[in-house]
Design an enzyme around this catalytic site. Structure first.
Site, PDB file in Angstrom:
ATOM      1  N   GLY A   1      10.767  -1.423  -0.891  1.00  9.17           N
ATOM      2  CA  GLY A   1      12.159  -1.872  -0.907  1.00  9.17           C
ATOM      3  C   GLY A   1      13.144  -0.795  -1.313  1.00  9.17           C
ATOM      4  O   GLY A   1      14.310  -1.075  -1.581  1.00  9.17           O
TER       5      GLY A   1
ATOM      6  N   GLU B   1       0.223   0.185  -1.203  1.00  8.56           N
ATOM      7  CA  GLU B   1       1.678   0.121  -1.288  1.00  8.56           C
ATOM      8  C   GLU B   1       2.151   0.881  -2.521  1.00  8.56           C
ATOM      9  O   GLU B   1       2.184   0.310  -3.622  1.00  8.56           O
ATOM     10  CB  GLU B   1       2.143  -1.335  -1.391  1.00  8.56           C
ATOM     11  CG  GLU B   1       1.729  -2.211  -0.234  1.00  8.56           C
ATOM     12  CD  GLU B   1       2.666  -3.396  -0.069  1.00  8.56           C
ATOM     13  OE1 GLU B   1       3.285  -3.496   0.987  1.00  8.56           O
ATOM     14  OE2 GLU B   1       2.810  -4.181  -1.008  1.00  8.56           O
TER      15      GLU B   1
ATOM     16  N   HIS C   1       0.177  -8.340  -4.965  1.00  7.58           N
ATOM     17  CA  HIS C   1       1.370  -7.561  -4.625  1.00  7.58           C
ATOM     18  C   HIS C   1       1.998  -7.020  -5.914  1.00  7.58           C
ATOM     19  O   HIS C   1       1.975  -7.690  -6.952  1.00  7.58           O
ATOM     20  CB  HIS C   1       2.371  -8.451  -3.875  1.00  7.58           C
ATOM     21  CG  HIS C   1       3.488  -7.662  -3.286  1.00  7.58           C
ATOM     22  ND1 HIS C   1       4.563  -7.266  -4.031  1.00  7.58           N
ATOM     23  CD2 HIS C   1       3.669  -7.162  -2.044  1.00  7.58           C
ATOM     24  CE1 HIS C   1       5.378  -6.552  -3.259  1.00  7.58           C
ATOM     25  NE2 HIS C   1       4.861  -6.479  -2.047  1.00  7.58           N
TER      26      HIS C   1
ATOM     27  N   SER D   1       8.690   0.448   2.575  1.00  9.04           N
ATOM     28  CA  SER D   1       9.766   0.959   3.431  1.00  9.04           C
ATOM     29  C   SER D   1       9.285   1.417   4.803  1.00  9.04           C
ATOM     30  O   SER D   1       9.837   2.354   5.376  1.00  9.04           O
ATOM     31  CB  SER D   1      10.542   2.072   2.711  1.00  9.04           C
ATOM     32  OG  SER D   1      11.128   1.566   1.528  1.00  9.04           O
TER      33      SER D   1
ATOM     34  N   LYS E   1       8.534 -12.422   1.622  1.00 12.70           N
ATOM     35  CA  LYS E   1       8.914 -12.587   0.209  1.00 12.70           C
ATOM     36  C   LYS E   1       9.729 -13.880   0.050  1.00 12.70           C
ATOM     37  O   LYS E   1       9.470 -14.848   0.765  1.00 12.70           O
ATOM     38  CB  LYS E   1       9.662 -11.347  -0.291  1.00 12.70           C
ATOM     39  CG  LYS E   1       8.874 -10.062  -0.001  1.00 12.70           C
ATOM     40  CD  LYS E   1       9.367  -8.864  -0.728  1.00 12.70           C
ATOM     41  CE  LYS E   1       8.512  -7.662  -0.335  1.00 12.70           C
ATOM     42  NZ  LYS E   1       8.853  -6.456  -1.042  1.00 12.70           N
TER      43      LYS E   1
ATOM     44  N   GLU F   1       4.921  -6.878  -6.917  1.00 11.00           N
ATOM     45  CA  GLU F   1       5.938  -7.742  -7.523  1.00 11.00           C
ATOM     46  C   GLU F   1       5.282  -8.850  -8.354  1.00 11.00           C
ATOM     47  O   GLU F   1       5.818  -9.264  -9.380  1.00 11.00           O
ATOM     48  CB  GLU F   1       6.841  -8.333  -6.424  1.00 11.00           C
ATOM     49  CG  GLU F   1       7.788  -7.270  -5.876  1.00 11.00           C
ATOM     50  CD  GLU F   1       8.177  -7.443  -4.419  1.00 11.00           C
ATOM     51  OE1 GLU F   1       8.007  -8.541  -3.858  1.00 11.00           O
ATOM     52  OE2 GLU F   1       8.655  -6.443  -3.830  1.00 11.00           O
TER      53      GLU F   1
ATOM     54  N   ASN G   1       5.692  -9.539   5.282  1.00 14.04           N
ATOM     55  CA  ASN G   1       5.782 -10.227   3.992  1.00 14.04           C
ATOM     56  C   ASN G   1       7.242 -10.640   3.812  1.00 14.04           C
ATOM     57  O   ASN G   1       8.080  -9.817   3.473  1.00 14.04           O
ATOM     58  CB  ASN G   1       5.327  -9.261   2.888  1.00 14.04           C
ATOM     59  CG  ASN G   1       5.505  -9.848   1.496  1.00 14.04           C
ATOM     60  OD1 ASN G   1       5.800 -11.036   1.344  1.00 14.04           O
ATOM     61  ND2 ASN G   1       5.329  -9.014   0.475  1.00 14.04           N
TER      62      ASN G   1
HETATM   63  P1  PGA Z   1       9.302  -3.176   2.035  1.00 10.90           P
HETATM   64  O1  PGA Z   1       8.226  -4.102   1.278  1.00 10.90           O
HETATM   65  O2  PGA Z   1       8.795  -2.992   3.444  1.00 10.90           O
HETATM   66  O3  PGA Z   1      10.584  -3.963   1.995  1.00 10.90           O
HETATM   67  O4  PGA Z   1       9.380  -1.891   1.300  1.00 10.90           O
HETATM   68  C1  PGA Z   1       6.857  -3.951   1.495  1.00 10.90           C
HETATM   69  C2  PGA Z   1       6.099  -4.943   0.661  1.00 10.90           C
HETATM   70  O5  PGA Z   1       6.530  -5.220  -0.465  1.00 10.90           O
HETATM   71  O6  PGA Z   1       5.064  -5.476   1.077  1.00 10.90           O
END
Ligand code: PGA
Length: 252
Positions: A175, A169, A97, A215, A11, A99, A9
């Site tokens: 993140g 997740e 997601h 992460s 982003k 976010e 992803n």
């Molecule tokens: P990350 O993000 O691996 O940077 O923690 C995962 C995601 O948001 O899909």
């Protein structure tokens, strides 16, 4: 046999040139990979999707979007429809997601519409679920994830569900550099699979790919993916460097 997947992803990262370079590097690393199980998926920003599907044509990695409109077509300024994605050979799309839930107030109703439209177009939704830190601290993670699965997926029939991927997740792990432990991931994945089993039956539940996200990186992927119900990962930060992402792909 259920599919193992490593999905990146990206982003809102990379300009056009950087995106092209990253796609090139990934293609080079994937050159000799003959199998599509595990499947690699790259979820790029909208402006790079066509470049990505063109470059990957005939090659192994599949391309996904990070979002799509809940409307079919027409006067919805700024929106991108499922049929537009289909017309440039996009095969996957992330839905829900955390976010998007947080910054864009995505509702269950809107996510459900998106899932239905994607399935109509033959695009595989990657449906994200997961609890925030306060919910885990209050031991409410199972309740929260159960509601997220029920409200957006339980109206589907078994055939539709089999064309969908789930990503667990935990929001506190995204993140943050703080990964769920292998036991925490397996516990939730088994819980999700059991929910699907109760609603759709064991044969269906056993076929659904459930990814871990938060992460996940080249150092911890192998341990996470070794769990019986963890079928791969949805990778944010570590998908932005070709070698790291490829290492994760090779972690089964
Ligand atoms: P990350 O993000 O691996 O940077 O923690 C995962 C995601 O948001 O899909």
């Amino acid at each position: 046999m259920r599919k193992k997947i490593v999905a990146g992803n990206w982003k809102m990262n990379k300009n056009f040139q950087e995106a092209e370079d990253l796609l090139d590097e990934i293609l080079e690393l994937m050159e000799d990979e003959q199998t599509d199980n595990p499947q690699m998926i790259l979820c790029t920003p909208f402006p790079y999707l066509e470049l990505a599907t063109d470059m990957m044509d005939e090659c192994h990695p599949k391309i996904g979007a990070q979002n799509v409109s809940e409307y079919e077509d027409g006067a919805y300024t700024g929106e991108v429809s499922c049929s537009m994605l289909k017309s440039i050979d996009v095969e996957y799309c992330i839905i829900g997601h955390s976010e998007r839930r947080k910054y864009f107030n995505e509702s269950a109703e809107s996510m459900t519409k998106k899932i239905d439209l994607l399935l109509d177009q033959g695009i595989t939704p990657i449906y994200c679920c997961g609890e925030v830190l306060e919910e885990r601290e209050a031991n409410k993670q199972f309740e929260v994830v159960k509601a997220q699965i029920q409200e957006c997926l339980f109206h589907l029939n078994a055939d539709e569900l089999q064309n969908l991927v789930i990503a667990y997740e935990p929001v506190w792990a995204i993140g943050t550099g703080k990964t769920a432990s292998s036991d925490q991931a397996q516990e939730m994945h088994a819980f999700i699979r059991n929910l699907l089993n109760e609603k759709f039956g064991k044969a269906v539940a056993d076929e659904i790919t459930i990814l871990y996200g938060g992460s996940c990186n080249a150092q911890n992927a192998r341990e996470l993916f070794a769990n019986a119900d963890v079928d791969g990962g949805l990778i944010g930060g570590a998908s932005l460097k070709a070698e790291d992402f490829y290492k994760i792909y090779k972690s089964f």
